[in-house]
Design a protein around this motif. Structure first.
Motif, PDB file in Angstrom:
ATOM      1  N   THR A  88      -5.357   2.551   1.036  1.00 45.40           N
ATOM      2  CA  THR A  88      -6.343   1.913   1.910  1.00 45.40           C
ATOM      3  C   THR A  88      -6.144   0.413   1.991  1.00 45.40           C
ATOM      4  N   ALA A  91       0.854  -1.190   0.000  1.00 48.09           N
ATOM      5  CA  ALA A  91       0.000   0.000   0.000  1.00 48.09           C
ATOM      6  C   ALA A  91       0.890   1.240   0.000  1.00 48.09           C
ATOM      7  N   GLU A 118      -7.829   1.298 -11.068  1.00 44.16           N
ATOM      8  CA  GLU A 118      -8.205   2.511 -10.344  1.00 44.16           C
ATOM      9  C   GLU A 118      -9.709   2.516 -10.051  1.00 44.16           C
ATOM     10  N   ILE A 121      -5.534   0.793  -7.182  1.00 38.31           N
ATOM     11  CA  ILE A 121      -4.486   1.799  -7.325  1.00 38.31           C
ATOM     12  C   ILE A 121      -5.139   3.170  -7.378  1.00 38.31           C
ATOM     13  N   GLU A 122      -4.333   4.204  -7.217  1.00 37.99           N
ATOM     14  CA  GLU A 122      -4.845   5.569  -7.284  1.00 37.99           C
ATOM     15  C   GLU A 122      -3.827   6.452  -7.993  1.00 37.99           C
ATOM     16  N   THR A 148       1.206   7.211 -10.100  1.00 37.26           N
ATOM     17  CA  THR A 148       0.206   6.206  -9.752  1.00 37.26           C
ATOM     18  C   THR A 148       0.774   5.342  -8.638  1.00 37.26           C
ATOM     19  N   GLU A 156     -10.419   0.612  -7.149  1.00 43.11           N
ATOM     20  CA  GLU A 156      -9.748   1.177  -5.981  1.00 43.11           C
ATOM     21  C   GLU A 156      -8.546   0.361  -5.516  1.00 43.11           C
ATOM     22  N   SER A 200      -3.173   1.695  -3.838  1.00 41.49           N
ATOM     23  CA  SER A 200      -4.099   2.387  -2.952  1.00 41.49           C
ATOM     24  C   SER A 200      -3.620   2.314  -1.504  1.00 41.49           C
ATOM     25  N   PRO A 214      -8.640  -3.669  -1.472  1.00 41.41           N
ATOM     26  CA  PRO A 214     -10.089  -3.479  -1.404  1.00 41.41           C
ATOM     27  C   PRO A 214     -10.870  -4.784  -1.476  1.00 41.41           C
ATOM     28  N   ARG A 259      -2.309  10.170  -8.463  1.00 43.22           N
ATOM     29  CA  ARG A 259      -2.162  11.411  -7.698  1.00 43.22           C
ATOM     30  C   ARG A 259      -1.603  12.509  -8.595  1.00 43.22           C
TER      31      ARG A 259
END
Length: 123
Positions: A78, A31, A60, A65-66, A73, A63, A76, A81, A68
């Motif tokens: 968090t 993460a 993405e 990966i994210e 990239t 959720e 994630s 998921p 920014r």
């Protein structure tokens, strides 16, 4: 390390998506870890940048990966998921079992049988 099999019947974007998901799930990619740029990963894997972009978009949306902005990239922050969804489902199931005053050990046996593909009604 992800390897794309160009002779496989599975499309390259799906191989990449599945490979990245497996790496996140196994904590090979942690993460918050930064991923290569689309162009760099495409170059490294010998695939088109659009293929990498598609895999990144799907991850993405899920959720995993994210992005920014200009920072890149990342996995994630968090966490996984999929694991979070399973934990939520387990919490809902546990609450339902308590509401029904059903024996927890018997409920676990039914779930185990269902996950293994057995007919829980037949034991």
């Amino acid at each position: 390390m992800i390897v794309i099999d160009h002779d496989a019947t599975v499309p390259p974007f799906e191989q990449l998506r599945a490979g990245l998901l497996a790496a996140v799930t196994s904590n090979e990619l942690a993460a918050g870890q930064k991923l290569p740029t689309v162009r760099r990963l495409a170059e490294d894997l010998g695939i088109a940048p659009g293929t990498v972009a598609r895999a990144y978009r799907e991850l993405e949306a899920a959720e995993i990966i994210e992005t920014r902005g200009r920072n890149g990239t990342f996995v994630s922050a968090t966490g996984d998921p999929t694991r979070q969804q399973v934990q939520r489902a387990a919490a809902v199931f546990a609450e339902q079992i308590r509401t029904l005053s059903f024996d927890a050990d018997e409920a676990l046996a039914l779930v185990t049988a269902a996950l293994r593909g057995a007919d829980p009604a037949r034991g």
